[in-house]
Design an enzyme around this catalytic site. Structure first.
Site, short mmCIF file in Angstrom:
data_model
loop_
_atom_site.label_atom_id
_atom_site.label_comp_id
_atom_site.label_asym_id
_atom_site.label_seq_id
_atom_site.Cartn_x
_atom_site.Cartn_y
_atom_site.Cartn_z
CD GLN A 175 -0.82 -0.08 3.78
OE1 GLN A 175 -0.86 0.88 4.52
NE2 GLN A 175 -1.46 -1.21 4.02
CG HIS A 209 -0.91 5.63 3.66
ND1 HIS A 209 -2.02 4.83 3.82
CD2 HIS A 209 0.12 4.99 4.23
CE1 HIS A 209 -1.66 3.75 4.51
NE2 HIS A 209 -0.39 3.81 4.75
CD GLU A 221 1.67 4.35 7.48
OE1 GLU A 221 0.49 4.46 7.87
OE2 GLU A 221 2.03 3.42 6.75
NE ARG A 249 -6.53 -1.80 2.07
CZ ARG A 249 -7.58 -0.97 2.05
NH1 ARG A 249 -8.20 -0.68 0.93
NH2 ARG A 249 -8.01 -0.42 3.18
N1 LIG Z 1 1.08 0.89 7.14
N2 LIG Z 1 0.06 0.69 8.01
C1 LIG Z 1 -1.04 1.41 7.90
O1 LIG Z 1 -1.17 2.26 7.05
C2 LIG Z 1 -2.16 1.14 8.90
O2 LIG Z 1 -2.37 2.34 9.65
C3 LIG Z 1 -3.39 0.73 8.14
O3 LIG Z 1 -4.56 0.81 8.92
C4 LIG Z 1 -3.23 -0.70 7.63
O4 LIG Z 1 -2.15 -0.75 6.79
C5 LIG Z 1 -4.44 -1.13 6.88
O5 LIG Z 1 -4.02 -2.26 6.11
P1 LIG Z 1 -5.14 -3.05 5.26
O6 LIG Z 1 -5.85 -2.01 4.50
O7 LIG Z 1 -6.00 -3.76 6.26
O8 LIG Z 1 -4.33 -3.99 4.42
ZN LIG Z 2 0.55 2.27 5.72
#
Ligand SMILES: NNC(=O)[C@@H](O)[C@H](O)[C@H](O)COP(=O)(O)O
Ligand SMILES: [Zn+2]
Length: 432
Positions: free
Chosen positions: A110, A112, A137, A301
């Site tokens: 993923q 953001h 993050e 994602r």
């Molecule tokens: N890197 N970490 C994050 O960004 C978290 O805060 C996220 O909430 C999770 O990555 C979410 O992952 P899924 O969408 O469930 O695969």
């Molecule tokens: Zn993330």
């Protein structure tokens, strides 16, 4: 009741990649914080504990169940402070979201969005993009943590493209050759012509992988996994094991190519951290972490997930950074506004919404005082027992155990005291 320092209870997410039942620290912490209300379901994954005012899982005041967001909205100046209100233009939101993640299997590959893209995505598709805010993050390892962060250095990627037949086959000889002939390796100046050309070439390879027709993903991944058993020397021991582990987590998923073969594999030891700016590609594989981010839940994602995948947006938005993994790690800094027993580690990434202060009291009856901060903060106890109180106010003393969470208003001096040998807290705060 005084709201300068008070206990809160956090909400949690049961995403399918979380550790199961009481194996998950998220489950343990949620139960410890509110044992009469939170029973641990031994069959459920407990992935994330959310601490903050984000509307998906707003935290609540421990005694009354009133939402933290409601309390902030009633007295924004006391809860946020004038500078934070002026800076972030909100009288109801804490600018950061603090989480604990307990990762049992790989979560999605993923990235953001930055603010501009977040506004566009939120406007176009509010269901999949619930916020119009960016989501830089930082992950702090509580246990040993394994993840993907950023793309591999290009010479490493080139060598895999040369050696692994299934990788060559899905990229195509023409692009493999062009990549090999045109990348600039060695020391390349960030934002230089060479750097831009490198990122463009990387985007072409990544796009080819991400747009592989579903019909070919199964056969290509099946052959790739088989080759890790037949010819392990082509991959090296660690990459072999990684591909086989990811195959067991997400069989025949395109993440075996776009993650294992293209991304930096990163191991963080407890106390190490990594910062992911918006648009940096990443995925978390295993371990327990404290994670802090700008208040947003926008995730784009593209692999290792049953959730909504937005491949075109992801291919288009990435930074395509390809630094060595060591360069992506954050080192803690000294925090100068505390004194007493034990010590602090300050993790202060280059963004305004948050920093995280880890405080460790490594003996029984240790005491540490922290000056008032110029903004709101949320503290979670992750290890040991002790108390927290407003400095010089004994009647504000509150018990601390793993999973107990506290909101602390700006300018409130606190004292932490340990009643066990090892007492660890993490405190996210916003100062402008
Ligand atoms: N890197 N970490 C994050 O960004 C978290 O805060 C996220 O909430 C999770 O990555 C979410 O992952 P899924 O969408 O469930 O695969
Ligand atoms: Zn993330």
């Amino acid at each position: 009741m005084s709201y300068r320092l008070f206990q809160i209870d956090a909400g949690f997410q049961n995403y399918e990649w979380g550790n199961i039942g009481s194996k998950s620290v998220v489950a343990q912490f949620a139960h410890n914080s509110n044992p009469s209300k939170i029973e641990i379901d031994p069959s459920l994954p407990y992935a994330e504990l959310w601490m903050g005012t984000h509307q998906s899982k707003a935290s609540v005041e421990h005694k009354t169940g009133t939402s933290l967001q409601e309390l902030v909205e009633k007295s924004p100046e006391e809860f946020l402070g004038a500078q934070v209100i002026n800076k972030f233009r909100s009288t109801r939101e804490i600018p950061f979201l603090l989480k604990v993640l307990s990762i049992g299997k790989v979560l999605s590959i993923q990235a953001h969005p930055d603010k501009e893209l977040a506004q566009k995505l939120h406007f176009r598709d509010p269901k999949n993009y619930p916020d119009d805010n960016h989501k830089p993050e930082m992950a702090l390892a509580v246990t040993e943590f394994e993840g993907f962060c950023g793309f591999k250095p290009l010479e490493e990627l080139d060598s895999l493209l040369q050696k692994i037949p299934e990788f060559r086959e899905i990229i195509g000889e023409e692009l493999v050759h062009m990549f090999h002939e045109n990348i600039f390796t060695g020391k390349v100046e960030m934002n230089s012509q060479e750097d831009h050309k490198n990122r463009k070439l990387l985007q072409q390879v990544f796009s080819k992988v991400m747009n592989l027709p579903d019909s070919r993903v199964y056969t290509s991944t099946k052959l790739l996994v088989k080759r890790t058993y037949d010819e392990p020397e082509l991959f090296g021991h660690d990459l072999c094991k990684l591909i086989q582990k990811m195959q067991s987590d997400f069989p025949y998923d395109i993440g075996l190519f776009c993650g294992c073969l293209m991304l930096n594999h990163c191991i963080l030891q407890p106390g190490e951290a990594m910062f992911l700016q918006a648009r940096d590609i990443h995925a978390y594989i295993r371990g327990d972490i404290v994670e802090c981010m700008a208040a947003s839940d926008n995730v784009v994602r593209a692999g290792f997930t049953p959730k909504f995948k937005d491949v075109d947006v992801l291919v288009d938005m990435l930074t395509y950074s390809y630094e060595d993994v060591e360069m992506q790690k954050m080192r803690p800094e000294i925090f100068t506004r505390s004194h007493g027993d034990g010590y602090d580690n300050l993790y202060d990434p280059p963004i305004e919404e948050f920093a995280v202060l880890q405080t460790i009291l490594n003996k029984k009856d240790g005491r540490r005082e922290v000056e008032g901060l110029r903004g709101p903060s949320i503290l979670i106890v992750t290890k040991g027992e002790g108390t927290i109180q407003i400095q010089d106010e004994n009647d504000s003393k509150l018990n601390c155990r793993p999973g107990f969470i506290f909101f602390i208003q700006p300018e409130v001096k606190i004292q932490l005291r340990s009643s066990s040998d090892d007492f660890v807290t993490y405190r996210a705060f916003c100062e402008v």
